[in-house]
Design an enzyme around this catalytic site. Structure first.
Site: not given
Length: 582
Positions: A144, A223, A323
């Site tokens: 896509v 996994h 940050r």
């Protein structure tokens, strides 16, 4: 892609100390400290201004190979009695172990030039890790988003880099934490190896394919479980145990790495509770929050894939992990040492979780991405009995059983798509037909999407939706026939990472004037415009039949099903009028 760089064997403190006249000039015979003689080690002590320990180190015959084993406790055992001296000596040795080695430089598009410790390079240069070059980070999203061609390989290197940066920030700013070179190496290795267990097309394999083909498993296979098994296989098949020991890592460190990879469950760390991990004591609990943070969801894995996925998807990323990294600090809260951050970056954390939500909505759960991944899953399920992979002992495994043997699993990558697509085996004809539909863009059709509150959509409701929509379509005048099996329903939990909870409620902050005292910050203290709800379910319905008449009829009846259950009108359907704006 990469180049080698020899790091200087002297730290800033060493350079300053060398200006003292009474200290000897230090010129080690070997650039690698592991090859230093006792004389070289003693010369290093003089350069650091620690010449009072020369006799002790000579008496104990401490050479370069012994240095990685010198923890604070071990220094006390060999005769360094004063605690201040032990900490100072440990700090100097620890600096040496971090900086005096030949690194390899990787040029990364996200983080720039990354320097990798030689032990990490040895792990990268194994078949088990190189396999990640051939597993797409975002699975079917590449069909896509044309730019989403990046793989688990570069993501894993990025996570190792960020894990090292965060743990070194903590060690540098808070030396009392006694973070040593072994801790730093273990955290980096865990970041590097945390995705070793991903299968073809990443999350498609464990969330879709394995769940459909391995009903014999007692619990859902993840996994992370395979990552731990693959890490063991990587160490044993490449004889890396000796290499780990060379850099001072022992069996306890290997256990620690695997605990970091699997990701610790949230536990109650009260004074009466038993610390459940063996790799590190409870005093170093904060190390378990760097790679996979189940307490707050703020970890370096997300920092890398937010930045990396946004870059390759072409989606602007407004979250700056720098940050958070700069203002990270360990504080003690309820007898737990946890990673906290400055009060002034609370808004950045909300931005981080909002970025997560945007990436899921625009890419990870994109309707066409999920259609394609459903089709790939269907093809792989059909092909599973007919594709055999050689494993240990010459045994043969299917794709679904390869997770039981890491030698076979090492050979299983995204290339399975081309193997099925280009096969001449008649048994793979049906699977091949589905993949050809993907290549030729003859995809299943989305008949609509809607949202429900979290936990509102259950399995029986999914069956009810498919049955009633199919029956309603088939009962229309004409010759339209639709079976429940022709519909695919995806129910996707959408949240900020902690289901219905606000993840920021688990974060603790500190202020500039009192950096050792941590406290919570509620959303209304940050802004009155922040969300009050943090979860919902996205319901996507697809139709395998693609003729226009059937698709339009299915859309109408799905919309009616939503109205009956008082769900929002489905969208992505051209023939459904939007609700009026009030």
């Amino acid at each position: 892609m990469s180049s080698k760089r020899q790091r200087s064997c002297t730290s800033d403190g060493a350079a300053a100390g060398s200006s003292t006249a009474k200290r000897r000039a230090f010129s080690p015979k070997k650039s690698n400290f592991l090859e230093w003689s006792v004389d070289d080690v003693c010369g290093f002590l003089w350069m650091q201004g620690l010449e009072q320990f020369e006799k002790l180190f000579r008496d104990k015959n401490i050479s370069g190979t012994t240095l990685p084993k010198l923890t604070v406790d071990e220094l006390e055992n060999i005769g360094v009695r004063d605690q201040g001296n032990r900490i100072n000596l440990f700090r100097c040795i620890n600096d040496l172990l971090q900086w005096c080695f030949e690194t390899k430089v990787f040029n990364d598009p996200i983080h720039g030039h990354i320097e990798m410790h030689p032990l990490l390079v040895r792990i990268i240069d194994t078949p088990q890790f190189q396999r990640l070059r051939f597993i797409k980070q975002l699975g079917g999203a590449y069909f896509v988003y044309p730019g989403a061609s990046h793989n688990r390989f570069e993501h894993s290197i990025g996570v190792a880099h960020l894990a090292g940066k965060l743990v070194k920030v903590l060690a540098r700013h808070q030396p009392e934490l006694q973070v040593d070179h072994r801790d730093i190496l273990c955290v980096q290795i865990a970041g590097l190896c945390h995705d070793l267990g991903h299968g073809p097309f990443s999350h498609l394999f464990d969330r879709n394919f394995i769940s459909k083909t391995r009903g014999d498993l007692e619990q859902q296979w993840k996994h992370e479980d395979a990552s731990v098994k693959m890490f063991d296989h990587l160490i044993s098949s490449n004889s890396l145990k000796v290499v780990l020991e060379t850099y001072g890592l022992v069996s306890q460190d290997v256990t620690f790495i695997k605990e970091l990879i699997r990701g610790p469950e949230v536990c109650n760390d009260s004074e009466d509770s038993k610390w459940p991990y063996e790799g590190r004591p409870q005093e170093k609990r904060f190390l378990y929050e760097i790679v996979a943070n189940k307490r707050t969801g703020i970890d370096v894995d997300k920092w890398d894939y937010f930045a990396r996925d946004s870059y390759y998807l072409g989606i602007r990323n407004n979250f700056d992990y720098q940050r958070i990294l700069k203002y990270s600090r360990v504080c003690e809260v309820d007898n737990m040492k946890i990673i906290c951050t400055r009060d002034k970056v609370a808004g950045d954390l909300y931005n981080m979780f909002y970025t997560r939500n945007i990436l899921h909505r625009r890419a990870y759960q994109h309707k066409v991405v999920n259609i394609i991944e459903s089709m790939i899953t269907e093809a792989m399920v059909l092909a599973d009995p007919h594709i055999l992979i050689s494993g240990s002992g010459g045994n043969q495994y299917t794709m679904s059983t390869a997770i039981d043997d890491m030698e076979a699993y090492t050979k299983l990558t995204d290339s399975i798509f081309e193997q099925i697509l280009n096969s001449s085996e008649p048994e793979l004809e049906q699977a091949q037909k589905i993949l050809n539909h993907i290549i030729n863009r003859r995809l299943y059709k989305c008949i609509g999407q809607t949202q429900a509150e979290e936990q509102r959509m259950h399995e029986e409701e999914i069956d009810d939706l498919k049955t009633k929509v199919a029956a309603a379509v088939s009962s229309e005048p004409g010759n339209i026939q639709l079976e429940a099996e022709d519909l695919i329903v995806n129910v996707i939990p959408m949240n900020y990472g902690m289901k219905e909870k606000n993840p920021i409620n688990n974060v603790r902050f500190y202020c500039k004037n009192n950096p050792d005292k941590a406290f919570p910050i509620r959303s209304k203290q940050v802004s009155q415009m922040l969300p009050d709800k943090f979860s919902e379910q996205l319901i996507q319905v697809y139709c395998k039949k693609t003729n226009e008449e059937t698709v339009q009829a299915a859309r109408r009846h799905f919309a009616q099903w939503c109205r009956t259950r008082k769900l929002p009108e489905p969208w992505d359907s051209d023939d459904i009028d939007p609700a009026p704006v009030l």
